[in-house]
Design an enzyme around this catalytic site. Sequence first.
Site, PDB file in Angstrom:
ATOM      1  N   GLU A 184      14.050  64.315  38.527  1.00  0.00           N
ATOM      2  CA  GLU A 184      14.503  65.704  38.629  1.00  0.00           C
ATOM      3  C   GLU A 184      15.591  66.089  37.619  1.00  0.00           C
ATOM      4  OE1 GLU A 184      15.438  67.017  42.583  1.00  0.00           O
ATOM      5  OE2 GLU A 184      13.518  66.361  43.402  1.00  0.00           O
TER       6      GLU A 184
ATOM      7  N   GLU B 129       7.915  62.598  45.633  1.00  0.00           N
ATOM      8  CA  GLU B 129       8.791  62.867  46.778  1.00  0.00           C
ATOM      9  C   GLU B 129       8.272  64.045  47.575  1.00  0.00           C
ATOM     10  OE1 GLU B 129      13.012  63.522  46.104  1.00  0.00           O
ATOM     11  OE2 GLU B 129      13.043  61.853  44.679  1.00  0.00           O
TER      12      GLU B 129
HETATM   13  C1  FCB Z   1      15.495  65.354  45.897  1.00  0.00           C
HETATM   14  C2  FCB Z   1      16.209  64.136  45.363  1.00  0.00           C
HETATM   15  C3  FCB Z   1      16.421  63.060  46.419  1.00  0.00           C
HETATM   16  C4  FCB Z   1      16.819  63.659  47.740  1.00  0.00           C
HETATM   17  C5  FCB Z   1      15.821  64.708  48.152  1.00  0.00           C
HETATM   18  C6  FCB Z   1      16.089  65.304  49.519  1.00  0.00           C
HETATM   19  O1  FCB Z   1      15.834  66.453  45.139  1.00  0.00           O
HETATM   20  O2  FCB Z   1      15.484  63.596  44.292  1.00  0.00           O
HETATM   21  O3  FCB Z   1      17.364  62.157  45.936  1.00  0.00           O
HETATM   22  O4  FCB Z   1      18.079  64.178  47.626  1.00  0.00           O
HETATM   23  O5  FCB Z   1      15.823  65.736  47.198  1.00  0.00           O
END
Ligand code: FCB
Length: 481
Positions: A187, A389
């Site tokens: 990110e 994620e």
């Molecule tokens: C993402 C991050 C991770 C965590 C999630 C909830 O943006 O990559 O580390 O904080 O959100």
Amino acid sequence: MSTAAKRANARPGREWLDNPAGLGELMPAGFTMGVATSAFQVEGGILDGGREPSTWDTFMAQPGRIADGSDASVSTDHLHRYSEDVKLMRELGVDSYRFSLGWSRLQPGGRGGANRAAVAFYDRLLDELLTNGIRPMATLFHWDTPEALQHTGGWMKRDTAYRFADYAFLAGEAFGDRIDSWVTINEPATVTLNGYALGVHAPGATLLFDSLPAAHHQLLGHGLAVEALRAASVTGGIGIANVHSPVQPEGDGEDDALFTELFDIVHNRVYADPVLLGRYPEVPEQLDHLFAAFREIDPADLRVISAPLDFYGLNYYAPSRVAAGAPTDAATADGRSPVVRQLPFSLRAWPEYPVTGFGWPIAPDFLTVALRELADRYGDALPPVIITEGGASFPDVVERDGSIDDEARVLYLAEHLAAAFAGAPGVRLAGYYVWSLLDNWEWAAGFNQRFGLVHVNFETQDRTPKRSFTWMQRVIGGRTA
Ligand code: FCB
């Protein structure tokens, strides 16, 4: 019945609550199911074994930065409890574990050779994973920039990209024979926006649009890291993890449309277009003055940034809604940022969706939109996609008997996995990693936001699988392909 309960009853995910194996049957052949964490959020032991501070060590020590005043110095103590955690993953039945190598642990100070104690720790973790049949996915940079590099400007300086490439080579040499997939940067959008533009994450800079060099230098770092990993002859695939949030205007007016486009550019396209198309996005003329940083970029950088990847990592949490006009207060999803009031637009709520503990709309249909946008925008340039994620925080309640009935999380996962298994035309979707295996230290929210399939008691370090864990076990157990 309350409106929220009525809404939850009507959600399509309900059909999978009691039939997880039925959902598992929909999993495409060869699909990877995984769980994800990151070094700084779970490891603890922040000064153990020669580790040196990262920007997050500095940031979390500043008064008022972290919602509950906590710090990550112990967190879930994964550094010492990794074998218990790998055992949990094995019980869960996942194919893969996504974790990050702590830059400040492996290469303290961001220069020089590898720290032996850190190599020994990650060696043990990798061995434990491989012995248990779990494929390691390692992220090189999940936000823990060595503080020493911040002193020379951090990601605002081009040199940090070269330092990152050196570190990537060092990691590739140490672990390249055992890591199944590599994520260069996690990110970069969040690092730029939260860390350098709004100041709600480390390093706490409030540069607004002047933060864009931090985006370019991370992307250059990504491209140089791809080269470095390949030069180190790593055997695993290589990708990046970008967070995408599909954007919609609040109203029908031209201004809302313009700022929706602006948000799409600064949140999504600035990070995806150069990697996948080798160019920065086109910007509407009225907004061109904000993007001066990209005007003078050497085409050679873009060639490095757009090196072909083995997969594209998509982090998907929620869509964004945008309206023209500055926010009236300093609140952001990640903390208070006085400079946010200088922006020409604001982010609005999605009252039609239920929300997570963070207040994020639960909108699985927008995961499908995110996938469609990838196919539409990048076409043949899009490699296989892995959802690196996805997950949700909720204020979980521990019952008297110690159990945690996190039905809201089960519902969230049911809907998002169903959307992922269905996929989207033009996207070769290869996997989904749940954020997160464990409740952990959620950056500026501290211990307030629990995302785990496994509950962690931060006093005793006891791990207790939640209902979502046993439910996921049965989804994975139900797969037939
Ligand atoms: C993402 C991050 C991770 C965590 C999630 C909830 O943006 O990559 O580390 O904080 O959100």
